[in-house]
Write a protein that holds these residues in place. Structure first.
Motif, PDB file in Angstrom:
ATOM      1  N   VAL A 149      41.674  55.800  42.656  1.00 58.73           N
ATOM      2  CA  VAL A 149      42.716  55.545  41.633  1.00 58.73           C
ATOM      3  C   VAL A 149      43.731  54.621  42.008  1.00 58.73           C
ATOM      4  CG1 VAL A 149      44.669  56.537  40.488  1.00 58.73           C
ATOM      5  CG2 VAL A 149      42.227  57.941  40.677  1.00 58.73           C
ATOM      6  N   PRO A 150      44.114  54.539  43.340  1.00 56.33           N
ATOM      7  CA  PRO A 150      45.177  53.406  43.643  1.00 56.33           C
ATOM      8  C   PRO A 150      44.667  52.166  43.240  1.00 56.33           C
ATOM      9  CG  PRO A 150      45.008  55.042  45.326  1.00 56.33           C
ATOM     10  CD  PRO A 150      43.924  55.480  44.501  1.00 56.33           C
ATOM     11  N   GLY A 151      43.276  51.770  43.630  1.00 54.95           N
ATOM     12  CA  GLY A 151      42.761  50.583  43.349  1.00 54.95           C
ATOM     13  C   GLY A 151      42.628  50.395  41.882  1.00 54.95           C
ATOM     14  N   ILE A 152      42.427  51.300  40.814  1.00 55.57           N
ATOM     15  CA  ILE A 152      42.605  50.887  39.401  1.00 55.57           C
ATOM     16  C   ILE A 152      43.941  50.483  39.011  1.00 55.57           C
ATOM     17  CG2 ILE A 152      42.504  51.935  37.232  1.00 55.57           C
ATOM     18  CD1 ILE A 152      40.400  54.073  38.336  1.00 55.57           C
ATOM     19  N   PHE A 153      45.018  50.879  39.668  1.00 55.52           N
ATOM     20  CA  PHE A 153      46.238  50.520  39.016  1.00 55.52           C
ATOM     21  C   PHE A 153      46.945  49.236  40.014  1.00 55.52           C
ATOM     22  CE2 PHE A 153      45.910  54.783  37.259  1.00 55.52           C
ATOM     23  CZ  PHE A 153      46.344  54.520  36.189  1.00 55.52           C
ATOM     24  N   THR A 154      46.557  49.147  41.044  1.00 58.73           N
ATOM     25  CA  THR A 154      47.059  48.244  41.951  1.00 58.73           C
ATOM     26  C   THR A 154      46.312  46.653  42.045  1.00 58.73           C
ATOM     27  OG1 THR A 154      45.995  48.982  44.097  1.00 58.73           O
ATOM     28  CG2 THR A 154      48.104  49.747  43.622  1.00 58.73           C
ATOM     29  N   GLY A 155      45.149  46.762  41.279  1.00 60.10           N
ATOM     30  CA  GLY A 155      44.574  45.788  40.942  1.00 60.10           C
ATOM     31  C   GLY A 155      43.389  45.027  42.049  1.00 60.10           C
ATOM     32  N   ALA A 156      42.510  44.184  41.522  1.00 60.25           N
ATOM     33  CA  ALA A 156      41.365  43.696  42.296  1.00 60.25           C
ATOM     34  C   ALA A 156      41.945  42.327  42.501  1.00 60.25           C
ATOM     35  CB  ALA A 156      40.071  43.768  41.400  1.00 60.25           C
ATOM     36  N   VAL A 157      42.373  41.767  43.689  1.00 61.24           N
ATOM     37  CA  VAL A 157      43.178  40.717  43.761  1.00 61.24           C
ATOM     38  C   VAL A 157      41.919  39.337  43.500  1.00 61.24           C
ATOM     39  CG1 VAL A 157      44.080  39.081  45.682  1.00 61.24           C
ATOM     40  CG2 VAL A 157      44.638  41.591  45.489  1.00 61.24           C
ATOM     41  N   MET A 158      41.020  39.461  44.282  1.00 66.15           N
ATOM     42  CA  MET A 158      39.948  38.476  44.036  1.00 66.15           C
ATOM     43  C   MET A 158      39.309  38.173  42.554  1.00 66.15           C
ATOM     44  SD  MET A 158      39.686  36.883  46.870  1.00 66.15           S
ATOM     45  CE  MET A 158      39.675  37.023  48.598  1.00 66.15           C
ATOM     46  N   THR A 159      38.955  39.348  41.988  1.00 62.72           N
ATOM     47  CA  THR A 159      38.608  39.335  40.549  1.00 62.72           C
ATOM     48  C   THR A 159      39.638  38.675  39.675  1.00 62.72           C
ATOM     49  OG1 THR A 159      37.215  41.237  41.265  1.00 62.72           O
ATOM     50  CG2 THR A 159      37.361  40.494  39.016  1.00 62.72           C
ATOM     51  N   GLU A 160      40.936  39.225  39.888  1.00 64.78           N
ATOM     52  CA  GLU A 160      41.946  38.785  39.055  1.00 64.78           C
ATOM     53  C   GLU A 160      42.271  37.326  39.079  1.00 64.78           C
ATOM     54  OE1 GLU A 160      45.650  41.091  39.386  1.00 64.78           O
ATOM     55  OE2 GLU A 160      44.270  43.002  38.708  1.00 64.78           O
ATOM     56  N   GLN A 161      42.084  36.674  40.335  1.00 60.16           N
ATOM     57  CA  GLN A 161      42.406  35.354  40.594  1.00 60.16           C
ATOM     58  C   GLN A 161      41.307  34.662  39.911  1.00 60.16           C
ATOM     59  OE1 GLN A 161      45.265  34.699  41.798  1.00 60.16           O
ATOM     60  NE2 GLN A 161      44.324  33.551  43.387  1.00 60.16           N
ATOM     61  N   ILE A 162      39.815  35.061  40.052  1.00 64.25           N
ATOM     62  CA  ILE A 162      38.837  34.328  39.485  1.00 64.25           C
ATOM     63  C   ILE A 162      38.755  34.250  37.923  1.00 64.25           C
ATOM     64  CG2 ILE A 162      36.359  34.409  39.106  1.00 64.25           C
ATOM     65  CD1 ILE A 162      36.087  35.238  42.021  1.00 64.25           C
ATOM     66  N   PHE A 163      39.063  35.334  37.360  1.00 61.88           N
ATOM     67  CA  PHE A 163      39.005  35.605  35.919  1.00 61.88           C
ATOM     68  C   PHE A 163      40.294  35.337  35.131  1.00 61.88           C
ATOM     69  CE2 PHE A 163      35.344  37.803  37.203  1.00 61.88           C
ATOM     70  CZ  PHE A 163      34.224  37.316  36.344  1.00 61.88           C
ATOM     71  N   ALA A 164      41.502  35.004  35.951  1.00 64.01           N
ATOM     72  CA  ALA A 164      42.638  34.815  35.502  1.00 64.01           C
ATOM     73  C   ALA A 164      43.294  35.807  34.692  1.00 64.01           C
ATOM     74  CB  ALA A 164      42.845  33.399  34.584  1.00 64.01           C
TER      75      ALA A 164
END
Length: 230
Positions: A163-178
């Protein structure tokens, strides 16, 4: 936070459902062709970095857009700002969400698959499963009604702590897909030496871990009748 949840919630749910389903399928067919094929796929994907998976998915999406002559998939951003209306906005969100969801699900389901397979194999030959079969249940019925319920408890605990990962984000994925989610925000706070922002992200993550621990306890109580009785 909501942007990260939007990106990761569906991927997490799909990873759990696919991973558990494949784990049950392969454990029921130990060492058969299906089991060996799925194990090979899962081992490869477990060792594939999210950046590699994301770039492969982006390339595939761009190739499909090119051969169809239409923009079926968007490779950057969470939504398009000029879309109005509930149905068009929903379709537009789906077009932005499909590629990162595929990338995240592909690298995440394998862990649940291998865990569920291993746990289920430990329980298939247990005394209570043999007793259930002696009472007239088929092998599949005994696995579904008895072995699976016991073996899925550690998996459910693992899901709770995701659950923490759901709300704290995926750093690499968010960077690649903006996608401007918590992962992207965390990188920005570090880049700007924003101590307060970085502390806020860390504190929020700690809160999510505490909530996950409580959720894990509830799941164990729901799934394990022995705990409810005690």
């Amino acid at each position: 936070m909501l942007v990260s949840a939007q990106l990761l919630l569906l991927a997490t749910l799909l990873s759990v459902v696919i991973g558990v389903a494949v784990g049950v399928y392969t454990a029921s067919r130990q060492y058969q062709r299906g089991d060996r094929a799925w194990q090979a796929i899962s081992i490869i994907l477990m060792n594939t970095h999210v950046v590699v998976a994301s770039l492969v998915v982006v390339g595939a999406g761009l190739w499909i857009n090119k051969i169809t002559g239409a923009r079926i998939f968007y490779v950057t951003g969470a939504t398009s700002p000029d879309i109005e209306g509930f149905i068009p906005q929903t379709l537009n969100l789906a077009q932005h969400l499909i590629l990162p969801t595929i990338a995240l699900t592909a690298i995440s389901y394998a862990g649940y698959h291998m865990m569920q397979r291993s746990l289920l194999l430990d329980n298939i030959s247990a005394d209570y499963v043999r007793t259930a079969r002696a009472k007239g249940l088929t092998r599949n019925q005994a696995v579904r009604k008895h072995a699976l319920r016991t073996s899925i408890i550690p998996v459910a605990t693992s899901v709770a702590f995701s659950v923490p990962g759901i709300f704290t984000g995926a750093v690499m994925t968010e960077q690649i897909f903006a996608w401007n989610g918590m992962g992207q925000y965390f990188i920005q706070t570090i880049t700007r030496n924003d101590v307060h922002g970085a502390t806020a992200v860390a504190a929020f993550s700690a809160l999510m871990v505490a909530i996950s621990a409580i959720l894990a306890d509830f799941l164990v109580v729901i799934l394990d009748p022995r705990v409810r009785v005690s």
